[in-house]
Motif scaffolding. Structure first.
Motif, mmCIF file in Angstrom:
data_model
loop_
_atom_site.group_PDB
_atom_site.id
_atom_site.type_symbol
_atom_site.label_atom_id
_atom_site.label_comp_id
_atom_site.label_asym_id
_atom_site.label_seq_id
_atom_site.Cartn_x
_atom_site.Cartn_y
_atom_site.Cartn_z
ATOM 1 N N UNK A 1 14.152 7.632 9.088
ATOM 2 C CA UNK A 1 13.220 8.449 9.167
ATOM 3 C C UNK A 1 11.844 7.738 8.299
ATOM 4 N N UNK A 2 12.198 6.954 7.268
ATOM 5 C CA UNK A 2 11.061 5.496 6.649
ATOM 6 C C UNK A 2 10.743 5.018 7.588
ATOM 7 N N UNK A 3 11.520 4.792 8.599
ATOM 8 C CA UNK A 3 11.442 3.539 10.102
ATOM 9 C C UNK A 3 10.713 4.212 11.023
ATOM 10 N N UNK B 1 0.845 -0.913 0.001
ATOM 11 C CA UNK B 1 0.419 -0.021 0.507
ATOM 12 C C UNK B 1 0.671 1.380 0.045
ATOM 13 N N UNK B 2 1.707 1.141 0.882
ATOM 14 C CA UNK B 2 2.882 2.551 0.354
ATOM 15 C C UNK B 2 4.475 1.947 -0.080
ATOM 16 N N UNK B 3 4.514 2.717 -1.326
ATOM 17 C CA UNK B 3 6.129 2.389 -1.969
ATOM 18 C C UNK B 3 6.595 3.910 -1.756
ATOM 19 N N UNK B 4 7.930 3.391 -0.785
ATOM 20 C CA UNK B 4 8.923 4.195 -0.165
ATOM 21 C C UNK B 4 9.907 4.594 -1.083
ATOM 22 N N UNK B 5 10.412 5.828 -1.299
ATOM 23 C CA UNK B 5 11.617 6.272 -2.676
ATOM 24 C C UNK B 5 12.769 6.190 -1.837
ATOM 25 N N UNK B 6 13.792 5.705 -2.395
ATOM 26 C CA UNK B 6 15.523 5.954 -1.829
ATOM 27 C C UNK B 6 15.829 6.702 -2.001
ATOM 28 N N UNK C 1 0.210 5.316 -1.618
ATOM 29 C CA UNK C 1 1.017 5.939 -1.314
ATOM 30 C C UNK C 1 2.457 6.111 -0.957
ATOM 31 N N UNK C 2 3.183 7.243 -1.375
ATOM 32 C CA UNK C 2 4.030 7.129 -1.582
ATOM 33 C C UNK C 2 4.977 8.145 -0.555
#
Length: 115
Positions: free
Chosen positions: A21-23, A1-6, A68-69
């Protein structure tokens, strides 16, 4: 449901910061589920986080058309969102969880909508 950009190259300081920060964002959502995101005027709940990101306080019956991203920036102090694209941009300086949580609560409470 969520894409995390590197953000940054593998092994770089920027990459490590973005992962931290993503964590923090994931931990924040869990704390909202558990009622642990309090402020003087109340409690930030998952519905509030959803409204902050999408403009909707609940998931529509047909769901959302997009995922979501999460992106990252070194240029801002506060998170920003695009409710049209469901993108959250988080500042990389928010590595400390307590600081992250305080800033997220302030952002969500201070920005409840377009008006």
């Amino acid at each position: 449901m969520v894409d995390v950009s590197t953000f940054g190259r593998t092994g770089s300081n920027a990459r490590h910061k973005s992962e931290d920060v993503a964590q923090n964002f994931e931990s924040f959502v869990h704390d909202c589920e558990d009622g642990m995101c309090t402020y003087d005027g109340g409690v930030v709940k998952v519905d509030d986080v959803l409204r902050f990101i999408t403009g909707c306080s609940s998931v529509p019956p047909g769901g959302f058309d997009a995922r979501f991203s999460i992106g990252f920036t070194e240029e801002r102090k506060y998170p920003t969102v695009s409710t049209c694209t469901f993108e959250v941009v988080l500042p990389l300086h928010l590595k400390n969880y307590n600081t992250f949580k305080d800033i997220m609560i302030e952002s969500i409470v201070s920005g409840p909508g377009f008006g």
